[in-house]
Design a protein around this motif. Structure first.
Motif, PDB file in Angstrom:
ATOM      1  N   SER A 143      18.189 -46.229 -23.824  1.00 37.41           N
ATOM      2  CA  SER A 143      18.871 -45.158 -23.100  1.00 37.41           C
ATOM      3  C   SER A 143      20.263 -44.932 -23.687  1.00 37.41           C
ATOM      4  N   LEU A 144      20.990 -46.017 -23.959  1.00 35.58           N
ATOM      5  CA  LEU A 144      22.326 -45.882 -24.538  1.00 35.58           C
ATOM      6  C   LEU A 144      22.255 -45.346 -25.969  1.00 35.58           C
ATOM      7  N   LEU A 145      21.240 -45.745 -26.721  1.00 36.45           N
ATOM      8  CA  LEU A 145      21.075 -45.207 -28.070  1.00 36.45           C
ATOM      9  C   LEU A 145      20.792 -43.707 -28.034  1.00 36.45           C
ATOM     10  N   ALA A 146      20.042 -43.272 -27.038  1.00 34.42           N
ATOM     11  CA  ALA A 146      19.777 -41.840 -26.885  1.00 34.42           C
ATOM     12  C   ALA A 146      21.066 -41.085 -26.589  1.00 34.42           C
ATOM     13  N   LYS A 147      21.874 -41.623 -25.703  1.00 29.67           N
ATOM     14  CA  LYS A 147      23.140 -40.980 -25.359  1.00 29.67           C
ATOM     15  C   LYS A 147      24.087 -40.980 -26.555  1.00 29.67           C
ATOM     16  N   LEU A 148      24.054 -42.054 -27.355  1.00 28.66           N
ATOM     17  CA  LEU A 148      24.886 -42.109 -28.558  1.00 28.66           C
ATOM     18  C   LEU A 148      24.456 -41.052 -29.567  1.00 28.66           C
ATOM     19  N   ALA A 149      23.144 -40.920 -29.772  1.00 32.36           N
ATOM     20  CA  ALA A 149      22.633 -39.947 -30.734  1.00 32.36           C
ATOM     21  C   ALA A 149      22.964 -38.520 -30.322  1.00 32.36           C
ATOM     22  N   ILE A 164      17.018 -43.665 -35.596  1.00 35.27           N
ATOM     23  CA  ILE A 164      16.475 -44.421 -34.464  1.00 35.27           C
ATOM     24  C   ILE A 164      15.089 -44.961 -34.806  1.00 35.27           C
ATOM     25  N   ARG A 165      14.274 -44.135 -35.428  1.00 30.67           N
ATOM     26  CA  ARG A 165      12.918 -44.580 -35.779  1.00 30.67           C
ATOM     27  C   ARG A 165      12.968 -45.716 -36.804  1.00 30.67           C
ATOM     28  N   ARG A 166      13.859 -45.602 -37.772  1.00 27.54           N
ATOM     29  CA  ARG A 166      14.001 -46.688 -38.756  1.00 27.54           C
ATOM     30  C   ARG A 166      14.468 -47.968 -38.081  1.00 27.54           C
ATOM     31  N   PHE A 225      13.704 -43.236 -24.863  1.00 28.85           N
ATOM     32  CA  PHE A 225      14.686 -42.458 -25.607  1.00 28.85           C
ATOM     33  C   PHE A 225      14.622 -40.985 -25.194  1.00 28.85           C
ATOM     34  N   ASP A 226      13.417 -40.426 -25.185  1.00 29.99           N
ATOM     35  CA  ASP A 226      13.250 -39.017 -24.818  1.00 29.99           C
ATOM     36  C   ASP A 226      13.615 -38.765 -23.359  1.00 29.99           C
ATOM     37  N   ALA A 227      13.264 -39.710 -22.490  1.00 28.61           N
ATOM     38  CA  ALA A 227      13.579 -39.551 -21.066  1.00 28.61           C
ATOM     39  C   ALA A 227      15.086 -39.567 -20.847  1.00 28.61           C
TER      40      ALA A 227
END
Length: 257
Positions: A70-76, A90-92, A112-114
């Motif tokens: 979730s935090l990685l999604a917000k960072l991206a 992210i996928r790598r 991630f998508d959510a």
């Protein structure tokens, strides 16, 4: 079998509560519904334990996994736009760094998508993460480390990313010097090895040795696992442990002790 391979048909995120529970609910609602439909048709007992409460270890594993992605999604998406390069990073990270199996990859992408699609604030996510791990500083530091690792993989830490990671570090109750030392591991400078050991070039040999021994005790992968780190993130913990050893060896040879 992966942690989520065992959990996908059971208690998943609905028993977590808070913003992470909301994100997990969005991520897995369709999976749960499909499984329930299959149970009604087949008469199986796949969902027999759906209302079973997670034990402490399971809850920590779930919180870390959902919180991390979730935090990685917000960072991206911190600058308001998710680029193809950021998504590829992210996928790598999932495949090369974490070596997630297909079930865990699918799970991570759903989270991630959510997180991208919900209006949950990253600060609220970080606060729930902190409540779970406030007595386990190694886990909190590993999360900040992961955010920096992914940020630089996209070509460097930009201003928005740096500001977000700093804010999360403050939510984690880090002092400025603690944040700076983690950042120095990834931002090019001549003190990288000292930063990894939480030391400064002006520290004496005994101080460096003492810090190294403390870090080895606290960051051994087995010790981190015992503190609530999911199996999927063990490689990251092992890489960090290797960094500590390599940094000490570099300084030891440089100083000749």
């Amino acid at each position: 079998m992966s942690f989520f391979g065992k959990f996908i048909g059971g208690t998943i995120g609905f028993l977590m509560g808070g913003p992470l529970g909301a994100i997990a609910g969005v991520a897995f609602a369709h999976v749960l519904q499909q499984s329930q439909d299959a149970d009604r048709i087949s008469g199986s007992s796949y969902f027999r334990n759906y209302n079973r409460r997670m034990n402490t270890t399971e809850h920590s594993h779930m919180t870390f996994f959902v919180g991390a992605f979730s935090l990685l999604a917000k960072l991206a998406n911190v600058d308001g736009e998710l680029t193809r390069n950021e998504e590829a990073t992210i996928r790598r990270f999932m495949i090369e760094e974490l070596r997630l199996d297909p079930t865990s990859q699918y799970t991570a992408l759903r989270i991630f998508d959510a997180a991208l699609s919900t209006d949950q604030d990253y600060g609220d996510i970080a606060r729930q993460f902190y409540r779970e791990f406030r007595n386990r500083p190694q886990i909190l530091e590993l999360m900040i480390d992961i955010l920096f690792r992914v940020a630089i993989a996209d070509g460097g830490v930009n201003k928005a990313e740096g500001s977000m990671i700093l804010n999360i570090a403050r939510i984690f109750n880090f002092q400025q010097y603690q944040y700076d030392r983690i950042k120095e591991r990834y931002v090019a400078n001549t003190n990288k090895y000292y930063a990894i050991l939480n030391c400064r070039p002006e520290d004496n040999d005994e101080t460096i040795k003492k810090s190294y021994r403390k870090l080895v005790r606290e960051n051994h992968p087995d010790a981190i696992a015992a503190k609530g780190l999911p199996d999927e993130f063990q490689k990251v913990a092992a890489d960090k442990f290797r960094q500590i050893q390599d940094a000490y060896e570099h300084i030891r040879k440089e100083r000749g002790f």
